[in-house]
Design a protein around this motif. Structure first.
Motif, PDB file in Angstrom:
ATOM      1  N   PHE A  75      23.041 -79.736  69.595  1.00 61.03           N
ATOM      2  CA  PHE A  75      23.611 -78.485  69.017  1.00 61.03           C
ATOM      3  C   PHE A  75      24.569 -78.910  67.651  1.00 61.03           C
ATOM      4  CE2 PHE A  75      23.509 -75.050  72.088  1.00 61.03           C
ATOM      5  CZ  PHE A  75      22.842 -75.996  73.109  1.00 61.03           C
ATOM      6  N   CYS A  76      24.448 -78.108  66.795  1.00 64.01           N
ATOM      7  CA  CYS A  76      25.441 -77.927  65.951  1.00 64.01           C
ATOM      8  C   CYS A  76      26.385 -76.652  66.473  1.00 64.01           C
ATOM      9  CB  CYS A  76      25.198 -77.365  64.583  1.00 64.01           C
ATOM     10  SG  CYS A  76      24.251 -75.925  64.625  1.00 64.01           S
ATOM     11  N   ASP A  77      27.566 -76.611  66.005  1.00 59.65           N
ATOM     12  CA  ASP A  77      28.432 -75.180  66.185  1.00 59.65           C
ATOM     13  C   ASP A  77      29.367 -74.903  65.176  1.00 59.65           C
ATOM     14  OD1 ASP A  77      29.659 -73.268  67.336  1.00 59.65           O
ATOM     15  OD2 ASP A  77      30.725 -74.268  68.667  1.00 59.65           O
ATOM     16  N   PHE A  78      28.730 -74.383  64.216  1.00 58.20           N
ATOM     17  CA  PHE A  78      29.900 -74.057  63.160  1.00 58.20           C
ATOM     18  C   PHE A  78      29.503 -72.505  62.504  1.00 58.20           C
ATOM     19  CE2 PHE A  78      27.695 -74.860  58.998  1.00 58.20           C
ATOM     20  CZ  PHE A  78      26.641 -75.893  59.515  1.00 58.20           C
ATOM     21  N   ASP A  79      30.578 -71.965  61.830  1.00 61.50           N
ATOM     22  CA  ASP A  79      30.181 -70.489  61.291  1.00 61.50           C
ATOM     23  C   ASP A  79      30.534 -70.514  59.822  1.00 61.50           C
ATOM     24  OD1 ASP A  79      32.923 -70.618  60.610  1.00 61.50           O
ATOM     25  OD2 ASP A  79      33.493 -69.169  61.783  1.00 61.50           O
ATOM     26  N   ARG A  80      30.135 -69.358  59.112  1.00 59.77           N
ATOM     27  CA  ARG A  80      30.423 -69.097  57.781  1.00 59.77           C
ATOM     28  C   ARG A  80      30.782 -67.479  57.581  1.00 59.77           C
ATOM     29  NH1 ARG A  80      31.180 -73.705  57.659  1.00 59.77           N
ATOM     30  NH2 ARG A  80      30.136 -75.333  56.607  1.00 59.77           N
ATOM     31  N   ASN A  81      31.831 -67.385  56.679  1.00 61.77           N
ATOM     32  CA  ASN A  81      32.327 -66.182  56.584  1.00 61.77           C
ATOM     33  C   ASN A  81      31.822 -65.460  55.116  1.00 61.77           C
ATOM     34  OD1 ASN A  81      34.526 -65.097  58.817  1.00 61.77           O
ATOM     35  ND2 ASN A  81      34.868 -67.510  58.244  1.00 61.77           N
ATOM     36  N   PHE A  82      31.789 -64.319  55.055  1.00 60.52           N
ATOM     37  CA  PHE A  82      31.132 -63.631  53.633  1.00 60.52           C
ATOM     38  C   PHE A  82      32.164 -62.250  53.658  1.00 60.52           C
ATOM     39  CE2 PHE A  82      27.929 -66.228  55.894  1.00 60.52           C
ATOM     40  CZ  PHE A  82      27.312 -66.827  54.659  1.00 60.52           C
ATOM     41  N   SER A  83      32.126 -62.143  52.312  1.00 60.63           N
ATOM     42  CA  SER A  83      32.706 -60.822  51.841  1.00 60.63           C
ATOM     43  C   SER A  83      31.803 -59.918  51.449  1.00 60.63           C
ATOM     44  CB  SER A  83      33.802 -60.905  50.924  1.00 60.63           C
ATOM     45  OG  SER A  83      34.426 -59.689  50.465  1.00 60.63           O
ATOM     46  N   ILE A  84      31.442 -58.746  51.929  1.00 54.00           N
ATOM     47  CA  ILE A  84      30.669 -57.780  51.366  1.00 54.00           C
ATOM     48  C   ILE A  84      31.134 -57.173  50.406  1.00 54.00           C
ATOM     49  CG2 ILE A  84      28.917 -55.918  52.052  1.00 54.00           C
ATOM     50  CD1 ILE A  84      28.527 -58.414  53.450  1.00 54.00           C
ATOM     51  N   GLY A  85      30.634 -57.374  49.080  1.00 53.06           N
ATOM     52  CA  GLY A  85      31.215 -57.031  47.900  1.00 53.06           C
ATOM     53  C   GLY A  85      32.522 -57.859  47.488  1.00 53.06           C
ATOM     54  N   PRO A  86      33.309 -57.481  46.534  1.00 52.46           N
ATOM     55  CA  PRO A  86      34.363 -58.420  46.310  1.00 52.46           C
ATOM     56  C   PRO A  86      35.560 -58.445  47.158  1.00 52.46           C
ATOM     57  CG  PRO A  86      33.814 -56.670  44.223  1.00 52.46           C
ATOM     58  CD  PRO A  86      33.023 -56.444  45.590  1.00 52.46           C
ATOM     59  N   ALA A  87      35.953 -59.627  47.618  1.00 53.17           N
ATOM     60  CA  ALA A  87      36.851 -59.706  48.692  1.00 53.17           C
ATOM     61  C   ALA A  87      38.170 -59.237  48.321  1.00 53.17           C
ATOM     62  CB  ALA A  87      37.127 -61.233  48.959  1.00 53.17           C
ATOM     63  N   SER A  88      38.948 -58.451  49.330  1.00 51.17           N
ATOM     64  CA  SER A  88      40.255 -58.133  49.098  1.00 51.17           C
ATOM     65  C   SER A  88      41.177 -59.508  49.171  1.00 51.17           C
ATOM     66  CB  SER A  88      40.613 -57.153  50.472  1.00 51.17           C
ATOM     67  OG  SER A  88      40.962 -58.160  51.355  1.00 51.17           O
ATOM     68  N   ASP A  89      42.358 -59.137  48.400  1.00 53.12           N
ATOM     69  CA  ASP A  89      43.368 -60.289  48.321  1.00 53.12           C
ATOM     70  C   ASP A  89      43.495 -60.753  50.000  1.00 53.12           C
ATOM     71  OD1 ASP A  89      43.500 -60.085  46.067  1.00 53.12           O
ATOM     72  OD2 ASP A  89      45.736 -59.108  45.855  1.00 53.12           O
ATOM     73  N   ALA A  90      43.843 -59.844  50.911  1.00 55.77           N
ATOM     74  CA  ALA A  90      44.173 -60.327  52.256  1.00 55.77           C
ATOM     75  C   ALA A  90      42.896 -61.217  52.676  1.00 55.77           C
ATOM     76  CB  ALA A  90      44.156 -59.254  53.057  1.00 55.77           C
ATOM     77  N   LEU A  91      41.744 -61.030  52.448  1.00 54.47           N
ATOM     78  CA  LEU A  91      40.567 -61.692  53.004  1.00 54.47           C
ATOM     79  C   LEU A  91      40.559 -63.133  52.246  1.00 54.47           C
ATOM     80  CD1 LEU A  91      37.549 -59.069  53.518  1.00 54.47           C
ATOM     81  CD2 LEU A  91      39.230 -60.426  55.107  1.00 54.47           C
ATOM     82  N   ARG A  92      40.760 -63.173  50.863  1.00 59.95           N
ATOM     83  CA  ARG A  92      40.603 -64.378  50.101  1.00 59.95           C
ATOM     84  C   ARG A  92      41.493 -65.303  50.511  1.00 59.95           C
ATOM     85  NH1 ARG A  92      40.924 -63.352  44.401  1.00 59.95           N
ATOM     86  NH2 ARG A  92      40.651 -61.167  44.972  1.00 59.95           N
ATOM     87  N   ARG A  93      42.918 -64.554  50.639  1.00 62.44           N
ATOM     88  CA  ARG A  93      44.073 -65.579  51.318  1.00 62.44           C
ATOM     89  C   ARG A  93      43.577 -66.066  52.489  1.00 62.44           C
ATOM     90  NH1 ARG A  93      48.585 -67.516  51.277  1.00 62.44           N
ATOM     91  NH2 ARG A  93      50.072 -66.999  52.889  1.00 62.44           N
TER      92      ARG A  93
ATOM     93  N   THR B 235      26.691 -70.156  64.759  1.00 62.80           N
ATOM     94  CA  THR B 235      25.432 -70.548  65.552  1.00 62.80           C
ATOM     95  C   THR B 235      25.562 -71.804  66.388  1.00 62.80           C
ATOM     96  OG1 THR B 235      23.113 -70.772  65.383  1.00 62.80           O
ATOM     97  CG2 THR B 235      24.402 -71.843  63.646  1.00 62.80           C
ATOM     98  N   GLY B 236      24.883 -72.003  67.320  1.00 62.37           N
ATOM     99  CA  GLY B 236      24.325 -73.309  68.022  1.00 62.37           C
ATOM    100  C   GLY B 236      23.217 -73.159  68.128  1.00 62.37           C
ATOM    101  N   ALA B 237      22.465 -74.059  66.872  1.00 59.22           N
ATOM    102  CA  ALA B 237      21.171 -74.373  66.685  1.00 59.22           C
ATOM    103  C   ALA B 237      20.762 -75.573  67.421  1.00 59.22           C
ATOM    104  CB  ALA B 237      20.432 -74.205  65.513  1.00 59.22           C
ATOM    105  N   VAL B 238      19.641 -75.729  68.016  1.00 65.18           N
ATOM    106  CA  VAL B 238      19.366 -76.846  68.623  1.00 65.18           C
ATOM    107  C   VAL B 238      17.942 -77.538  68.005  1.00 65.18           C
ATOM    108  CG1 VAL B 238      18.581 -77.804  71.021  1.00 65.18           C
ATOM    109  CG2 VAL B 238      20.161 -76.026  70.949  1.00 65.18           C
ATOM    110  N   ARG B 239      18.378 -78.986  67.857  1.00 61.58           N
ATOM    111  CA  ARG B 239      17.231 -79.618  67.588  1.00 61.58           C
ATOM    112  C   ARG B 239      17.190 -81.036  68.332  1.00 61.58           C
ATOM    113  NH1 ARG B 239      12.864 -80.014  63.605  1.00 61.58           N
ATOM    114  NH2 ARG B 239      12.380 -81.824  63.361  1.00 61.58           N
TER     115      ARG B 239
END
Lengths: 388, 388
Positions: free
Chosen positions: A254-272, A246-250
């Motif tokens: 701006f800010c500009d950063f992201d976050r990642n989420f695994s839906i359910g347990p993360a695979s080894d590849a994703l965690r790594r 997001t680029g939210a404005v106040r």
């Protein structure tokens, strides 16, 4: 509404103007003509979402000395009148006979010596926000004055943020962080990504964003495909990697950063993958210093990814940030811009998990004399999992 | 995500391209070079909020015949690849040595006969979304081909909306109408206008907006001062006239209309002002026809206001609408653009209640052969009052 429309008190804007005028003198510019929203906001504090309408051009002249002059459509007179500058000239736009060009030419001529050099942003990351035909008319009217590239003066000043600006960007980061903390409320298997994007924008507004100029994201089994797409109707599934950015404005920042989420347990590849990107960011947080180049910052992160046995993404791995969602420089091997104390930057390492499957990690920092200070609260060290 | 990122099926885009190519032939253009988000979305269906980043230029070439060619940063390849066009050429942007200009020049040259005329939007309501220095380089590279103003071809096509487009704009209007119906939930005495703007954006998202590109409004005793300001911290008070205006976006299409509210019982002056504007709009709804001019549409509303003994605002009293918040023409005495069947327009009469106190009323219509069809559900005939 006076305080809010100013965002900052007059001394902040006077200091900016003085710095601009020193840069103009250095670059041999007798005046600077601003047409872009970010530049006009930077110098005057004029903040409006009305830029969304392409119907009218707006101009601010920064003379070699003295206060800036606004040459604007009459519809903006009230709001500009609440800003710090006092010389505001208006015309009844839109006017198909002469859409402010005579007024602008006369105003520029007043500020110029014998044969002046008028700076206009012409280089990378800029464009001229006025009709090209009107610019040709203006150039003709003002001859023998010359229009030259003023990007360097503008960018060398804007790229160093004042403490007041850093506070604003930090506030935008903090509100986005609170919204990211609420992601598990609305990111669930079966949810359409479009509804997730809506819920995320709602959370950003509830946490204090004035508006949300940018939301992007991705969702896909074992990684997403790109980071700029709007949401589609496909539901989120267990095993998806979901990213929100997001680029939210106040107060116009701006800010500009992201976050990642695994839906359910993360695979080894994703965690790594997350571990690798977290570590690459960590290395940049430790190593970046003023006087390094953007290319060296790129190398710090790209090498960390390669050394971990992964494949860094080909695009840039970070960029400037502030009055617009992205600013110069770009962390690529080709950008040799010197990093300077007071620059606000994103660290944005990304890697390819598999063909067509990527992960991107992003934080926002301000570069201090002794290295980066985080503006976005640090992402969790391990990939967060949304419980099924 | 394929269906959503396309917004429309390929035949809609093929029909648009064919209409553009007929207009290009009429205007003697051998190719059209598009740089603006709205134009590129119109021709390709490429829809992203990534335009918020000024870092990269994007190009689409419409040749005299055959499919458009996209010349874009690699970061957009995935999303453009889900659109209907098949010729997509990318470069690794940003590249300070050559930011796509060689690739664009070569691509344009391929499509051009002996000495071609390349249309670029240069006239009112347009700008060139690429660095001016890069445009100069491109022009040099392509000589003796010439760049000429292509605005007419582009605008004469875009201004006539297809039924598919009209459906999208209507959907945006309907969701905004549902959000306006919820205004009494959050517009109350003591509420800060900034929080009202946030709540209104949240309501728009909850009612189905993909994002909210524009919210403005005003609040003041007996009228507001202007219609483009961001919200300030002053609380809403009994006796205030509050106006909210929005450009909410759904599938890339905008609505643009406002609603007024009296905080507590409305004064006679406020009630009367609303009656006058409602009646002026009503008169336009009855009288507008294809082949009238924008200036005549202005006269219909301005005269209705004057005949009611009130003072119309000096600016335009309506404008086009669609892929951007505002489009041409402008309802002013100076705009002699012919109104055409299929144009989507705003009716936006405004008047001065007292010095510095105004009221603006706005509806969205599509112009049919027999007159306007409302796209925004009609405002209440009498000024709504928010109970104290």
């Amino acid at each position: 509404m006076a305080e809010r429309s100013m965002i900052f008190a007059a001394p902040e804007f006077r200091a900016r103007t003085a710095r601009l005028q020193r840069a103009m003198a250095r670059d041999g510019l007798d005046a600077l003509l601003l047409t872009q929203p970010a530049d006009i906001f930077y110098v005057t504090g004029f903040l409006t979402r009305f830029w969304e309408s392409p119907a009218r051009a707006w101009f601010v002249i920064v003379p070699g000395s003295g206060e800036p002059v606004a040459v604007i459509p009459a519809i903006g007179a009230d709001l500009m009148g609440r800003c710090w500058i006092s010389d505001i000239r208006t015309w009844a736009a839109p006017d198909p006979r002469d859409d402010g060009i005579s007024l602008l030419a006369a105003s520029l001529r007043e500020t110029l010596p014998g044969t002046g050099r008028i700076g206009v942003a012409m280089a990378a990351e800029t464009h001229l926000r006025m009709p090209l035909a009107d610019f040709a008319r203006l150039r003709e009217r003002l001859a023998p004055h010359r229009f030259v590239d003023g990007t360097k003066a503008l960018h060398s000043v804007r790229e160093i943020k004042s403490e007041a600006e850093i506070d604003k960007i930090r506030a935008a980061c903090l509100l986005a962080d609170r919204a990211f903390a609420r992601v598990p409320e609305f990111v669930r298997p079966g949810a359409a990504l479009g509804d997730v994007f809506r819920s995320f924008q709602i959370a950003l507004l509830q946490e204090g964003a004035d508006w949300v100029s940018y939301v992007a994201g991705g969702a896909g089994q074992g990684g997403y495909g790109d980071v700029i797409s709007p949401a589609g109707p496909d539901p989120i599934m267990p095993g998806d990697l979901v990213m929100l950015d997001t680029g939210a404005v106040r107060d116009g920042y701006f800010c500009d950063f992201d976050r990642n989420f695994s839906i359910g347990p993360a695979s080894d590849a994703l965690r790594r993958a997350h571990d690798v990107l977290f570590a690459a960011t960590e290395r940049a947080l430790v190593r970046l210093r003023p006087a390094m180049t953007a290319a060296q910052a790129h190398a710090v992160m790209a090498e960390a990814i390669v050394q971990a046995g992964a494949v860094p993404l080909g695009g840039r791995l970070g960029h400037g940030l502030g009055v617009t969602l992205t600013e110069w420089p770009s962390f690529t091997p080709l950008d040799h811009t010197e990093l300077r104390e007071g620059m606000v930057l994103t660290l944005e390492p990304g890697l390819q998990i598999a063909p067509g499957k990527i992960m991107v990690h992003e934080e926002n920092i301000v570069l201090r004399a002794d290295g980066p200070e985080l503006l976005s609260p640090r992402a969790p060290a391990t990939l967060p999992e949304i419980r099924l």
